[in-house]
Design an enzyme around this catalytic site. Structure first.
Site, short mmCIF file in Angstrom:
data_model
loop_
_atom_site.label_atom_id
_atom_site.label_comp_id
_atom_site.label_asym_id
_atom_site.label_seq_id
_atom_site.Cartn_x
_atom_site.Cartn_y
_atom_site.Cartn_z
N ASN A 321 4.23 43.56 23.63
CA ASN A 321 4.04 44.49 24.74
C ASN A 321 2.77 45.32 24.50
O ASN A 321 2.77 46.55 24.58
CB ASN A 321 5.27 45.40 24.89
N HIS A 357 12.01 54.18 31.18
CA HIS A 357 12.87 53.02 31.41
C HIS A 357 14.04 53.35 32.34
O HIS A 357 14.52 52.47 33.06
CB HIS A 357 13.41 52.50 30.09
#
Length: 472
Positions: A321, A357
Site C-alpha cells: 500500500n 477506514h
C-alpha cells in the site's frame, strides 16, 4: 447458461457491488488503451481539456455502473472542494484551504459511513470517497504549500507543490481518473497536470504495452491465488471452533496462510489498477540510468517480492500500500513535527488511518492495539540489538538464517493478528480470533516490553561489534 452477478459474487467471496468493482478494474486497461489511441499519439499530447473530459466521462461511467445515483455524492464533493479553493484564493488565505477541505471531506466520508455502513465489509460509493478524501486533502495542502517560499519547503513539498489553483475541470479529471478511481493508487495533482500537459514524457512517448501486460498478468496470478487459498482457509475458520482440534502452532500457521490469502487479494487488485496506470502513461518514471530502459513504476502501490521477503513490519510497510503509506507519512506524520515526539506522531497517524477506514471496532483494534505496539517493539528491539551484530554483508550464514526465520515468523504472525481487525470488523469476531491463537501477538509484544530492561542490562555487559573491531 447465464451467470448472474450473485453467482459470481458467491464464487469469489464478495458482494455483487464487489464484482462490479472488479469488472471495472478489469475494463480499465481497455479505457487506458483507447486513451492512448484516441488522446495520446506518438509525437505528443492533445490539449489538456481533452484529457480532462476523457477522464471525467469514463470516471462517471465507472461510478454509475458500480454505485448508481450515489455518484452524485462523489462528484458533489469534488465541486465543493473546487469552490473552497476558489473562495480561499479570493480571500487571499490559501493557508486555510487545507483545514477547511480536511474538515469537509472527512465529514462527508464519515457521514457516508454512518448512513450506509453495514456489519460487513462494504463496497459502495464510500469506497471511492475513501480514496478521494485523501486525494482532495493532498490537493489543498499542495496548493497551499505552493504559495510559500521555496526555502521553507521540505523535499516532498518542493516536489509536489504548485501555485496555480486547479480549475474545476482539472480537479474533476484528476479525481475521476479511471486508473486510481476505485482503490488507488494515489498520486500528486502536480503529476497529473504534467501528465495532461505533456511535460511528463519524452518525445516520442514511449510504449508501455509490455510493462502494463506484465502487471496485468501478475494481478491475475495473485487473484487466482486468492481464490485457490479460499478453498482451503475461509475467514470464519479463525473465529469459530473450526480449528479447535489444531495445536496452537497449527492454528497460528493456518492464520498465516489466511493472511497470505488476504494479501493476495489486495496485491492482485493493486497490480490490476497499476496495469491501467502504466498503459495510460501515468506510471512513467523516467529512464533507468543503469539499463537505459523506461521505468513505469512511479505510482505502483505494491512491490510483491519485497513485501514477501522483508522480515519486519517496518521493512514491509514501504512495499505494501505504498502510495497510501506515503500519503500518511507526508500529510499526517511529518506535519506533526511541531509536537517533537515520534511516538505521538505515530499514534495520531495510526488513529487517523483507523478513523479514515470507518467506525468498525476492528479498525481501531487492528491499528491501535496491534500495529502500534508491534512497531514500537520492533524499533526498540532493532535499536537494542543492532550495535552487537555485524553489518549484513559481514554476517555469517547461520546468523542470517536465524534472523530471517525469526523475522518472518514474527512479521507474518503479527500481520495475521492485526489483519483480522481490518477484515472481520466486529470486536467480537476479532477478540475470538485472538483468543483462539492464545493472544500470541500481544504476548510476543508484552514479552519484549517486560524483558527489555533485562535484555539491555545483559547487552551492556558485552562489547559492541564496533568495539570488537576496534580491539582487533
Amino acid at each position: 447458461m447465464v451467470v448472474s452477478w450473485r453467482t459470481l459474487a458467491d464464487f469469489i467471496g464478495t458482494s455483487e457491488t464487489g464484482v462490479r468493482l472488479l469488472v471495472t478494474l478489469l475494463v480499465s486497461p481497455v479505457f487506458a488503451l483507447f486513451y492512448r489511441l484516441l488522446v495520446l499519439d506518438g509525437s505528443g499530447v492533445k490539449r489538456p481539456i481533452v484529457h480532462h473530459i476523457y477522464f471525467l466521462s469514463t470516471g462517471i461511467l465507472i461510478c454509475y455502473f458500480c454505485y448508481g445515483w450515489h455518484t452524485v455524492y462523489i462528484v458533489s464533493s469534488i465541486v465543493c472542494v473546487s469552490l473552497i479553493l476558489r473562495v480561499c484564493e479570493l480571500l487571499r488565505c490559501p493557508a486555510l484551504a487545507p483545514r477547511i477541505v480536511f474538515v469537509f471531506v472527512m465529514t462527508v466520508l464519515l457521514s457516508g459511513y454512518l448512513l450506509y455502513a453495514t456489519n460487513e465489509y462494504d463496497v459502495n460509493w464510500t469506497t471511492v470517497q475513501c480514496t478521494l478524501t485523501l486525494r482532495l486533502i493532498a490537493v489543498a495542502f499542495d496548493w497551499s504549500d505552493g504559495q510559500k517560499d521555496q526555502a521553507r519547503m521540505n523535499e516532498h513539498q518542493s516536489q509536489v507543490s504548485f501555485s496555480d489553483r486547479p480549475t474545476l475541470i482539472e480537479l474533476l479529471g484528476y479525481s475521476l481518473y479511471f486508473g486510481g478511481l476505485q482503490i488507488g493508487p494515489l498520486f500528486p495533482f502536480r503529476r497529473y497536470r504534467e501528465f495532461t500537459e505533456g511535460s511528463l514524457f519524452p518525445t516520442p512517448i514511449p510504449s508501455s504495452i509490455v510493462p502494463a501486460a506484465i502487471q496485468f498478468l501478475k494481478s491475475i496470478i495473485f487473484l487466482a491465488f486468492n481464490v485457490l487459498l479460499g478453498f482451503f482457509v475461509q475467514d470464519h475458520y479463525l473465529y469459530t471452533d473450526k480449528l479447535d482440534s489444531y495445536s496452537l502452532v497449527g492454528r497460528v500457521l493456518v492464520s498465516i496462510v489466511w493472511v497470505q490469502k488476504v494479501f493476495a487479494r489486495y496485491v492482485g487488485l493493486w497490480l490490476l489498477a497499476d496495469s491501467s496506470c502504466v498503459l495510460s502513461g501515468m506510471g512513467y518514471d523516467g529512464v533507468d540510468k543503469e539499463t537505459g530502459k523506461h521505468k513505469w513504476d512511479a505510482v505502483c502501490n505494491v512491490h510483491p517480492l519485497d513485501m514477501q521477503t522483508s522480515y519486519t513490519l517496518q521493512s514491509m510497510i514501504p512495499h505494501f500500500n505504498i502510495q497510501t503509506n506515503s500519503w500518511v507519512l507526508n500529510y499526517v506524520y511529518k506535519r506533526l513535527r511541531f509536537l517533537h515526539s515520534r511516538m505521538i506522531s505515530t499514534v495520531v497517524s495510526l488513529l487517523f488511518l483507523a478513523v479514515w477506514h470507518g467506525f468498525h471496532a476492528g479498525y481501531y483494534l487492528g491499528f491501535m492495539l496491534v500495529e502500534l505496539p508491534v512497531l514500537l517493539a520492533e524499533r526498540q528491539a532493532i535499536s537494542a540489538f543492532k550495535p552487537y551484530f555485524p553489518p549484513w554483508e559481514n554476517m555469517n550464514v547461520p546468523t542470517r538464517v536465524l534472523l530471517i526465520s525469526f523475522g518472518m515468523f514474527w512479521k507474518w504472525t503479527q500481520c495475521a493478528y492485526g489483519m483480522v481487525g481490518v477484515v472481520f470488523l466486529s470486536a467480537g469476531r476479532v477478540v475470538q480470533s485472538w483468543v483462539r491463537v492464545s493472544l500470541i501477538g500481544h504476548v510476543m509484544c508484552l514479552a519484549w516490553f517486560v524483558g527489555r530492561p533485562v535484555v539491555k542490562m545483559i547487552l551492556n555487559t558485552r562489547p559492541t561489534y564496533a568495539e570488537l573491531r576496534k580491539a582487533d
